[in-house]
Design a protein around this motif. Structure first.
Motif, PDB file in Angstrom:
ATOM      1  N   SER A 399     -14.074 -16.238  -4.908  1.00 40.80           N
ATOM      2  CA  SER A 399     -13.164 -16.471  -6.032  1.00 40.80           C
ATOM      3  C   SER A 399     -13.848 -16.119  -7.339  1.00 40.80           C
ATOM      4  O   SER A 399     -15.084 -16.103  -7.442  1.00 40.80           O
ATOM      5  N   ARG A 400     -13.027 -15.880  -8.353  1.00 36.64           N
ATOM      6  CA  ARG A 400     -13.544 -15.674  -9.706  1.00 36.64           C
ATOM      7  C   ARG A 400     -13.279 -16.880 -10.597  1.00 36.64           C
ATOM      8  O   ARG A 400     -13.274 -16.773 -11.817  1.00 36.64           O
ATOM      9  N   GLY A 401     -13.031 -18.022  -9.977  1.00 35.96           N
ATOM     10  CA  GLY A 401     -12.874 -19.243 -10.770  1.00 35.96           C
ATOM     11  C   GLY A 401     -11.525 -19.894 -10.643  1.00 35.96           C
ATOM     12  O   GLY A 401     -10.928 -20.307 -11.633  1.00 35.96           O
ATOM     13  N   ASP A 402     -11.007 -19.961  -9.396  1.00 36.79           N
ATOM     14  CA  ASP A 402      -9.748 -20.655  -9.182  1.00 36.79           C
ATOM     15  C   ASP A 402      -9.952 -22.161  -9.341  1.00 36.79           C
ATOM     16  O   ASP A 402     -11.066 -22.659  -9.491  1.00 36.79           O
ATOM     17  N   ASP A 403      -8.847 -22.871  -9.277  1.00 39.93           N
ATOM     18  CA  ASP A 403      -8.920 -24.332  -9.252  1.00 39.93           C
ATOM     19  C   ASP A 403      -9.728 -24.767  -8.036  1.00 39.93           C
ATOM     20  O   ASP A 403      -9.546 -24.257  -6.926  1.00 39.93           O
ATOM     21  N   ILE A 404     -10.624 -25.722  -8.241  1.00 40.26           N
ATOM     22  CA  ILE A 404     -11.535 -26.121  -7.169  1.00 40.26           C
ATOM     23  C   ILE A 404     -10.778 -26.684  -5.975  1.00 40.26           C
ATOM     24  O   ILE A 404     -11.176 -26.490  -4.814  1.00 40.26           O
ATOM     25  N   ASN A 405      -9.662 -27.371  -6.211  1.00 39.22           N
ATOM     26  CA  ASN A 405      -8.862 -27.890  -5.099  1.00 39.22           C
ATOM     27  C   ASN A 405      -8.267 -26.752  -4.280  1.00 39.22           C
ATOM     28  O   ASN A 405      -8.225 -26.820  -3.051  1.00 39.22           O
TER      29      ASN A 405
END
Length: 695
Positions: A399-405
């Motif tokens: 990922s390039r920084g999605d929501d951690i959930n």
């Protein structure tokens, strides 16, 4: 208060306090608690006195005005001198009450040393008690003065009686309303005037109305006394709670200094797993949010989130005990920690689940290489597990920084895909898995509305007998075409329904459609046919199947022999869970069939114990049977067992004339597959039954 402090101390102990620390806190709390018991009564009495002084000052002007008005009424009635004498008595008492309300308790005690009584805890308590006693005595004297009101009306027999009675009722009710803090004050005031009212009403002019009014006055007096006591109890309770809270705050303030030094340790334990020392879920979420924010701020690197789950760990707990399992988890955490790349974050989410988060910069190790290295590290033997290895299934999400959930959900889905493919391997989340995950989300979201709108259908696939054309029955198959994702596979649909909490609703729908088909067959005289419906493992665990079946059949007066319940071998393996349900169904007369036979682990003992009437050989052994001699041998063996044990065999997946001829040569009892007919809607199935009946 001490009980509250004990509970606080126990909570502190759970976060790291030693026994010595608790003993010191308990000693300090004990001394505070002793002082609290001594002073609590004093504090409450002081509150009562403050409230009494305030309410007396409020009531005196009202009483004075009512006295003047009553004197005026008596003057107009020709009783001026009697009224003035009465007014003087009432006013004199009030004039004494005013300075008693304004002077401090200490000053009152100095002016009346001869009345100074010993208090329970020193002079301060005695002074308050003295003032309360004086207020009560003066209230009683004021009440006695108001008890002289019958002289203004000849014992409440003159035309002014209604006015005087109204005044007495009003001032007594007001006294109770204002005197809620100390019941003896309002009770002392209201009792003399109301007793005089009762006496006069009973003693003079004995007519029924006055007697009834006297009885009412008695009830009124009793009600006011009770109201005063209830008000005082409520006031005392409120004061006690207030002072207990204050005392508890003081105790906590003393303990604060001792607890402060443990704040760091408490914070650590709140964010870390106590067994392995790794971050727990809460700690990981905090750290991960910071890492994601940094990556998104710099727009430089991608993130890799790995979801790890041990293979076969439950067997370790069952075979070696939970202590051995804990030691394995500690060793697994150590091995994972040793294999982490620089800048990576490792956490234990719970059980045997771990996660690894690290940024993929130019020099970072490739996720696939890291995954292989971690799997190899976990495969190494464990000291406490003789001749037993543990595997590791690993899901990777880039990922390039999605929501951690969202990252956790995706990596978890990849991990389960790795398990499905054979375990002890890794799988990288891709577009195909993303589409499947999105499909599950959309189906879960839309399933309830689809059930409500009747969008789901039950189709029926014919089962034919040995000759290849005589109808033996139908298998009910769930169908739903999603507006976005098209036809949803029944296993996915049942799994999603279970996750969304719609299993019972879905099963009731299927049972209702099956019952409709059975009712149709009964109506046209085809009671020789059976309708089979599948029950999933989740449904067997969560729903009382036997009650649902019994109630449906009874409500429609349908024969149980026309219904067949198919369970997969996966369900049949759990004998303890399945036995009660299947026996109850068999007792009702419902046929039991084992679906997908040959791919699981059903025992012959189980087939006999559950009174299984049919087994359905899985399509993987039937399709292309004519060219596979090993599968022919398996089918032949199953048929021989069937003759010995007295159950029938249905071959699923017949798709060619060659397969049909081979099965007929093996004397297979019944068959099912696209060669005969594909699944069809209910109306088409009914037409086929009618067509075969005409033939």
């Amino acid at each position: 208060m001490s009980c509250r402090f004990c509970r606080a101390a126990r909570r502190a102990a759970q976060t790291g306090l030693t026994g010595r620390d608790l003993n010191e806190l308990k000693t300090q709390a004990g001394s505070i608690d002793d002082a609290s018991r001594i002073s609590l009564r004093q504090l409450i009495r002081a509150d009562q006195l403050t409230a009494a002084r305030h309410t007396v000052m409020l009531s005196i002007p009202v009483a004075f005005v009512l006295s003047l008005v009553s004197t005026f009424v008596a003057w107009r009635a020709g009783r001026l001198w009697i009224a003035l004498s009465w007014l003087a008595c009432a006013t004199l008492v009030n004039l004494v009450r005013i300075p008693l309300c304004r002077l401090s308790p200490q000053r009152v005690a100095q002016l009346l040393p001869w009345m100074h009584a010993r208090g329970e805890a020193g002079s301060a308590g005695a002074e308050v008690e003295l003032n309360l006693r004086l207020h009560w005595i003066l209230a009683l004297l004021s009440g006695i003065a108001w008890a002289g009101m019958p002289w203004l009306s000849d014992g409440y027999t003159t035309p002014e009686t209604l006015f005087y009675l109204t005044c007495v009722c009003g001032i007594t009710a007001g006294a109770v309303t204002h005197g809620f803090a100390f019941a003896r004050i309002p009770i002392g005031f209201i009792t003399p005037p109301l007793l005089s009212v009762i006496f006069c009403l009973f003693a003079f002019d004995h007519n029924p109305t006055r007697l009834a009014l006297a009885v009412t006055a008695v009830i009124y007096l009793a009600g006011l006394i009770r109201g005063a006591r209830v008000g005082e109890r409520m006031f005392l309770r409120a004061c006690a709670l207030k002072h207990e809270a204050t005392t508890a705050n003081q105790a906590l303030a003393l303990a604060h200094e001792e607890l402060r030094q443990f704040a760091t340790r408490m914070q650590y334990q709140a964010e870390h797993d106590l067994l392995t020392g790794l971050l727990d879920r809460a700690g990981f979420m905090q750290v991960a949010a910071q890492v994601v924010a940094q990556v998104m701020a710099h727009h430089q690197h991608r993130l890799c989130l790995m979801f790890l789950d041990l293979d076969g760990f439950k067997v370790i707990n069952d075979a070696y005990g939970h202590e051995a399992g804990d030691q394995v988890l500690i060793e697994v955490a150590r091995r994972l920690q040793d294999g982490l790349p620089e800048g990576a974050t490792l956490a234990r989410l719970g059980g045997d689940e771990f996660v690894i988060l690290y940024p993929l910069d130019a020099s970072a190790e490739l996720p696939e290489q890291l995954a292989q290295r971690l799997i190899a590290a976990i495969r190494q033997p464990f000291a406490r597990l003789a001749h037993r290895h543990i595997g590791l299934s690993l899901g990777i999400y880039l990922s390039r920084g999605d929501d951690i959930n969202e990252m956790l959900v995706c990596s978890d889905a990849a991990m389960y895909e790795a398990k499905r493919r054979g375990r002890n391997q890794f799988y990288v989340f891709n577009q195909s898995l993303d589409a499947h995950l999105q499909m599950k989300r959309d189906v879960e979201r839309d399933l309830a509305h689809a059930l409500a709108r009747g969008e789901l259908e039950v189709w029926f696939q014919p089962i034919v007998r040995h000759d290849g054309h005589t109808l033996d029955g139908f298998e009910a198959l769930l169908r739903w075409t999603h507006p976005r994702h098209g036809a949803i596979a029944p296993p996915d649909l049942i799994e999603i329904a279970a996750l969304a909490g719609h299993s019972e609703e879905l099963l009731r729908f299927i049972m209702g459609e099956v019952a409709n088909m059975i009712q149709f067959l009964q109506a046209i005289g085809r009671c020789d046919l059976r309708i089979s419906m599948n029950i999933s493992p989740r449904e067997m665990e969560r729903i009382v199947i036997e009650d649902l079946v019994a109630s449906t059949l009874k409500a429609r007066q349908l024969p149980a022999r026309m219904l067949e319940i198919e369970i997969t071998e996966e369900t049949a393996i759990d004998l303890q869970a399945a036995t009660q349900t299947l026996v109850a169904l068999a007792i009702q007369g419902v046929s039991i069939a084992i679906d997908d036979f040959g791919v699981g682990y059903s025992s012959l003992g189980f087939l006999r114990q559950m009174q299984v009437s049919r087994v359905k050989i899985d399509r993987s052994f039937v399709t292309g049977l004519a060219d596979k001699t090993e599968n022919q041998a398996l089918v032949s063996a199953v048929l021989q067992l069937a003759d010995s044990f007295g159950f029938q065999v249905v071959a699923e997946g017949v798709e060619s004339a060659e397969d049909l001829q081979t099965l007929q040569g093996l004397q297979c009892h019944a068959m099912q597959g696209h060669y005969f007919a594909q699944p069809m809607p209910a109306h088409a199935a009914r037409q086929q039954v009618l067509a075969t009946a005409r033939v």
